[in-house]
Design a protein around this motif. Structure first.
Motif, PDB file in Angstrom:
ATOM      1  N   LEU A   4       0.930  -1.075  -0.111  1.00 43.99           N
ATOM      2  CA  LEU A   4       0.132   0.601  -0.164  1.00 43.99           C
ATOM      3  C   LEU A   4       0.321   0.972  -0.097  1.00 43.99           C
ATOM      4  N   GLN A   5       0.595   2.348  -0.377  1.00 43.08           N
ATOM      5  CA  GLN A   5       0.744   3.436  -0.673  1.00 43.08           C
ATOM      6  C   GLN A   5       1.245   4.100   0.932  1.00 43.08           C
ATOM      7  N   ARG A   6       2.135   4.394   1.531  1.00 44.73           N
ATOM      8  CA  ARG A   6       1.718   5.061   2.982  1.00 44.73           C
ATOM      9  C   ARG A   6       2.659   6.736   2.631  1.00 44.73           C
ATOM     10  N   TYR A   7       1.613   6.869   3.385  1.00 43.00           N
ATOM     11  CA  TYR A   7       2.076   9.222   3.728  1.00 43.00           C
ATOM     12  C   TYR A   7       3.086   9.001   5.143  1.00 43.00           C
ATOM     13  N   THR A   8       3.406  10.169   4.949  1.00 45.39           N
ATOM     14  CA  THR A   8       3.475  11.007   6.411  1.00 45.39           C
ATOM     15  C   THR A   8       2.469  12.576   7.015  1.00 45.39           C
ATOM     16  N   LEU A   9       2.092  12.288   7.892  1.00 43.71           N
ATOM     17  CA  LEU A   9       1.590  13.915   7.883  1.00 43.71           C
ATOM     18  C   LEU A   9       2.285  13.894   9.615  1.00 43.71           C
ATOM     19  N   VAL A  10       2.170  15.522   8.059  1.00 42.41           N
ATOM     20  CA  VAL A  10       3.098  17.120   9.119  1.00 42.41           C
ATOM     21  C   VAL A  10       2.419  17.825   9.666  1.00 42.41           C
ATOM     22  N   PHE A  11       2.144  17.387  11.422  1.00 42.20           N
ATOM     23  CA  PHE A  11       1.301  19.121  11.682  1.00 42.20           C
ATOM     24  C   PHE A  11       1.614  20.276  12.285  1.00 42.20           C
ATOM     25  N   ARG A  12       1.010  21.292  12.770  1.00 44.69           N
ATOM     26  CA  ARG A  12       1.653  22.472  12.815  1.00 44.69           C
ATOM     27  C   ARG A  12       2.731  22.673  13.993  1.00 44.69           C
ATOM     28  N   ASN A  13       2.454  21.882  14.501  1.00 46.51           N
ATOM     29  CA  ASN A  13       3.131  21.987  16.025  1.00 46.51           C
ATOM     30  C   ASN A  13       4.527  20.942  16.114  1.00 46.51           C
ATOM     31  N   GLY A  14       4.174  20.683  14.604  1.00 50.07           N
ATOM     32  CA  GLY A  14       6.231  19.674  14.245  1.00 50.07           C
ATOM     33  C   GLY A  14       5.517  18.519  14.059  1.00 50.07           C
ATOM     34  N   GLU A  15       5.168  17.824  14.678  1.00 45.49           N
ATOM     35  CA  GLU A  15       4.773  16.630  15.065  1.00 45.49           C
ATOM     36  C   GLU A  15       4.898  15.830  13.360  1.00 45.49           C
ATOM     37  N   LEU A  16       5.441  14.525  13.828  1.00 48.67           N
ATOM     38  CA  LEU A  16       4.870  13.630  11.947  1.00 48.67           C
ATOM     39  C   LEU A  16       4.823  12.662  12.315  1.00 48.67           C
ATOM     40  N   LEU A  17       4.160  12.266  11.756  1.00 44.82           N
ATOM     41  CA  LEU A  17       3.309  10.837  12.073  1.00 44.82           C
ATOM     42  C   LEU A  17       3.281   9.805  10.874  1.00 44.82           C
ATOM     43  N   ARG A  18       4.334   9.161  10.433  1.00 40.60           N
ATOM     44  CA  ARG A  18       5.190   8.323   9.485  1.00 40.60           C
ATOM     45  C   ARG A  18       4.847   7.177   9.193  1.00 40.60           C
ATOM     46  N   HIS A  19       3.898   6.254   8.156  1.00 39.69           N
ATOM     47  CA  HIS A  19       4.463   5.332   7.702  1.00 39.69           C
ATOM     48  C   HIS A  19       2.467   4.313   7.690  1.00 39.69           C
ATOM     49  N   GLN A  20       1.663   6.288   7.819  1.00 39.97           N
ATOM     50  CA  GLN A  20       0.361   6.229   7.888  1.00 39.97           C
ATOM     51  C   GLN A  20      -0.415   5.769   6.298  1.00 39.97           C
ATOM     52  N   ASP A  21      -1.473   4.937   6.684  1.00 41.20           N
ATOM     53  CA  ASP A  21      -1.971   4.050   5.673  1.00 41.20           C
ATOM     54  C   ASP A  21      -3.254   4.968   4.863  1.00 41.20           C
ATOM     55  N   PRO A  22      -3.574   5.438   3.631  1.00 33.88           N
ATOM     56  CA  PRO A  22      -4.901   5.438   3.717  1.00 33.88           C
ATOM     57  C   PRO A  22      -6.171   6.270   3.837  1.00 33.88           C
ATOM     58  N   LEU A  23      -6.077   4.680   5.222  1.00 35.36           N
ATOM     59  CA  LEU A  23      -7.298   4.822   5.972  1.00 35.36           C
ATOM     60  C   LEU A  23      -6.908   6.387   7.271  1.00 35.36           C
ATOM     61  N   ALA A  24      -5.534   5.721   7.582  1.00 37.99           N
ATOM     62  CA  ALA A  24      -5.339   7.249   8.203  1.00 37.99           C
ATOM     63  C   ALA A  24      -5.673   8.645   7.458  1.00 37.99           C
TER      64      ALA A  24
END
Length: 55
Positions: free
Chosen positions: A15-35
């Motif tokens: 599956l394609q994976r994504y990194t979510l970048v938040f305004r406070n600088g926090e990263l959530l790596r390796h997220q799937d399309p559902l997340a």
């Protein structure tokens, strides 16, 4: 949302994976399309980055 296989080896679809970048600088790596869909309306989310595949 259905799973989308964007690349596969002979018997190992990925599956394609994504990194979510938040305004406070926090990263959530390796997220799937559902997340990504679940966080899409979160005001804290700054951007979503597509992760590159590594072999």
């Amino acid at each position: 949302m259905t799973a989308q296989y964007v690349r596969s080896r002979l018997a190992q679809p990925q599956l394609q994976r994504y990194t979510l970048v938040f305004r406070n600088g926090e990263l959530l790596r390796h997220q799937d399309p559902l997340a990504v869909a679940q966080y899409q309306q979160d005001a804290r989310l700054a951007c979503v980055q597509i992760e590159a595949f590594s072999d």
